[in-house]
Design a protein around this motif. Structure first.
Motif, PDB file in Angstrom:
ATOM      1  N   VAL A  17       0.850  -1.270   0.089  1.00  0.00           N
ATOM      2  CA  VAL A  17       0.000   0.078  -0.168  1.00  0.00           C
ATOM      3  C   VAL A  17       0.873   1.241   0.056  1.00  0.00           C
ATOM      4  CG1 VAL A  17      -1.769   1.351   1.447  1.00  0.00           C
ATOM      5  CG2 VAL A  17      -1.797  -1.195   1.173  1.00  0.00           C
ATOM      6  N   LEU A  18       1.923   1.348   0.860  1.00  0.00           N
ATOM      7  CA  LEU A  18       2.852   2.474   0.893  1.00  0.00           C
ATOM      8  C   LEU A  18       3.244   2.815  -0.477  1.00  0.00           C
ATOM      9  CD1 LEU A  18       4.439   1.850   4.514  1.00  0.00           C
ATOM     10  CD2 LEU A  18       2.566   3.700   3.749  1.00  0.00           C
ATOM     11  N   LEU A  19       4.017   1.622  -0.987  1.00  0.00           N
ATOM     12  CA  LEU A  19       4.639   1.723  -2.255  1.00  0.00           C
ATOM     13  C   LEU A  19       3.716   2.334  -3.355  1.00  0.00           C
ATOM     14  CD1 LEU A  19       6.998  -1.588  -2.171  1.00  0.00           C
ATOM     15  CD2 LEU A  19       7.666   0.678  -2.090  1.00  0.00           C
ATOM     16  N   VAL A  20       2.635   1.786  -3.611  1.00  0.00           N
ATOM     17  CA  VAL A  20       1.808   2.216  -4.613  1.00  0.00           C
ATOM     18  C   VAL A  20       1.156   3.640  -4.185  1.00  0.00           C
ATOM     19  CG1 VAL A  20      -0.480   1.800  -5.965  1.00  0.00           C
ATOM     20  CG2 VAL A  20       0.950  -0.073  -5.098  1.00  0.00           C
ATOM     21  N   SER A  21       1.032   3.788  -2.911  1.00  0.00           N
ATOM     22  CA  SER A  21       0.647   5.325  -2.632  1.00  0.00           C
ATOM     23  C   SER A  21       1.816   6.292  -2.847  1.00  0.00           C
ATOM     24  CB  SER A  21       0.255   5.333  -1.103  1.00  0.00           C
ATOM     25  OG  SER A  21      -0.694   4.410  -0.901  1.00  0.00           O
ATOM     26  N   ALA A  22       2.893   5.986  -2.435  1.00  0.00           N
ATOM     27  CA  ALA A  22       4.030   6.716  -2.922  1.00  0.00           C
ATOM     28  C   ALA A  22       4.367   7.124  -4.395  1.00  0.00           C
ATOM     29  CB  ALA A  22       5.476   6.317  -2.579  1.00  0.00           C
ATOM     30  N   ILE A  23       3.735   6.065  -5.339  1.00  0.00           N
ATOM     31  CA  ILE A  23       3.908   6.537  -6.697  1.00  0.00           C
ATOM     32  C   ILE A  23       2.489   7.592  -6.940  1.00  0.00           C
ATOM     33  CG2 ILE A  23       3.225   5.319  -8.969  1.00  0.00           C
ATOM     34  CD1 ILE A  23       4.380   2.673  -8.066  1.00  0.00           C
ATOM     35  N   GLY A  24       1.544   7.241  -6.485  1.00  0.00           N
ATOM     36  CA  GLY A  24       0.220   8.205  -6.513  1.00  0.00           C
ATOM     37  C   GLY A  24       0.643   9.718  -6.011  1.00  0.00           C
TER      38      GLY A  24
END
Length: 411
Positions: A17-24
């Motif tokens: 979740v954190l990795l994809v959120s960082a991309i967002g």
């Protein structure tokens, strides 16, 4: 499984979740601007009207039956319990920290409403797919886990748009009325043109506060002359006028209703569900659309956090700390007592995955819909972004810890 292995299994979904959120968040930067404010609104509409209903309806239709609905009856009560306990703790927090008036509804919303859909839809399948998961075969775990998460999302949406929406609306209206009344007083006083009739009007407006208490109060002088049935009808009519019941039927709720109907009626289920069903292409299409919900929601979550980093209006520090304590310490501890008590009384089926979902519902950050509601009423929008930033930043630690503890508790 050992504690370290459980911690590893529980931490991977949160890291994803954190990795994809960082991309967002990266895509929302001004230099990139692929997920700017206008883009987020458009993508949010697609998720709200298309992806989420497809995900909720498809998951419920494929997994729920008459028998399973009977077994899952405790989940609505459990979610209602999270809202009631969170509201009580939020009210205590307001009395202790005394935030600005325009933030009171926001504090109650953040304490009572957790992210009961999006995060569960991300976390549960990820735990099921990890090697060493205590919930059995990955495919079976994923199928039933998505059903539990989808049901949680649907029920949570009903409570958010019926309960939290109206609390924040009433709080915002109360603040706006007090501001308007104060402005009227100052304007009239400055011109020294306040007549007795105007003063009476202002005094009456001061007490014409649109909150849940005044809705239920009645005029004691008229109570003796008005029949009881007439008073009941009057109060019900007033409550129905004040509450926006149309907002309960959000697209996700409609998707859940359709999923329930398909799941519990065998004739419709046989037409749509399964590879041998004549109309299974409809289910496949809904599943394809629903699969896009999780990554899209996570990208938007990260993009929305950028606003918190740029927050120009900071909420009181102790209020933010109090919300974090309520959501990540007090509510999970109370949740353990509620769920364990229900298990002891035989109210909950002996299914570790189902019990894990019930426990996790108490340990989630505030619902992202609270930001939408705050923006709608123009009350505490900037403060909400800061609260979301810190609560979701700390979710990486809190949700991982509680997930690990719940897995250990149920293993």
């Amino acid at each position: 499984m050992g504690f370290l292995q459980l911690f590893y299994v529980a931490s991977l979904p949160v890291i994803k979740v954190l990795l994809v959120s960082a991309i967002g968040l990266f895509l929302a930067l001004d230099n990139i601007n692929l997920l700017g404010e206008d883009s987020r609104k458009k993508v949010n509409h697609i998720v709200f009207y298309v992806f989420n209903p497809s995900l909720v309806g498809g998951s419920l239709a494929s997994t729920l039956t008459r028998e399973s609905i009977v077994l899952l009856w405790f989940m609505p009560i459990n979610i209602l319990s999270t809202f009631i306990l969170g509201s009580a703790l939020g009210w205590i927090l307001i009395k202790i920290t005394r935030p600005p008036k325009h933030m009171e509804g926001l504090v109650l919303g953040c304490c009572s409403a957790g992210n009961l859909g999006n995060l569960l839809i991300i976390i549960i399948p990820a735990i099921c797919k990890e090697k060493g998961s205590p919930f059995g075969e990955p495919d079976v775990c994923n199928q039933y886990g998505m059903a539990y998460a989808s049901l949680s999302m649907a029920i949570g949406a009903i409570f958010i748009w019926s309960y939290v929406y109206n609390i924040m609306r009433i709080s915002a209206n109360k603040v706006h009325k007090e501001v308007n009344t104060s402005n009227d007083h100052s304007i009239l006083k400055g011109s020294e043109e306040i007549s007795e009739s105007q003063q009476d009007t202002l005094n009456s407006a001061k007490y014409d506060i649109d909150d849940s208490y005044t809705i239920l109060l009645s005029n004691t002088e008229c109570e003796e002359k008005v029949p009881f049935s007439v008073k009941v009808k009057k109060h019900l009519r007033m409550i129905s006028d004040k509450f926006n019941f149309a907002s309960i039927f959000a697209p996700s709720t409609i998707g859940a209703i359709i999923g329930f109907i398909i799941g519990v009626i065998p004739q419709i289920r046989n037409l749509l569900i399964g590879n041998d069903a004549p109309l299974h292409v409809i289910e496949d299409s809904a599943t394809m659309l629903g699969n896009a919900a999780v990554p899209t929601l996570t990208l938007i979550l990260g993009a929305n956090l950028l606003k918190g980093l740029r927050g120009t209006s900071n909420p009181p520090l102790w209020t933010v700390i109090g919300i974090i304590v309520v959501r990540y310490i007090l509510l999970p501890l109370m949740g353990i007592g509620v769920v364990k008590g229900a298990i002891y009384l035989g109210l909950v089926q002996p299914n570790p995955l189902y019990q894990f979902v019930l426990l996790l519902q108490y340990a989630l950050p505030p619902a992202m819909n609270i930001g939408t509601i705050a923006q709608l009423f123009g009350a505490g929008e900037s403060e909400c972004s800061v609260i979301m930033l810190w609560t979701y930043a700390l979710a990486s630690v809190a949700v991982t810890f509680w997930s690990t503890y719940f897995l250990w508790l149920l293993s």
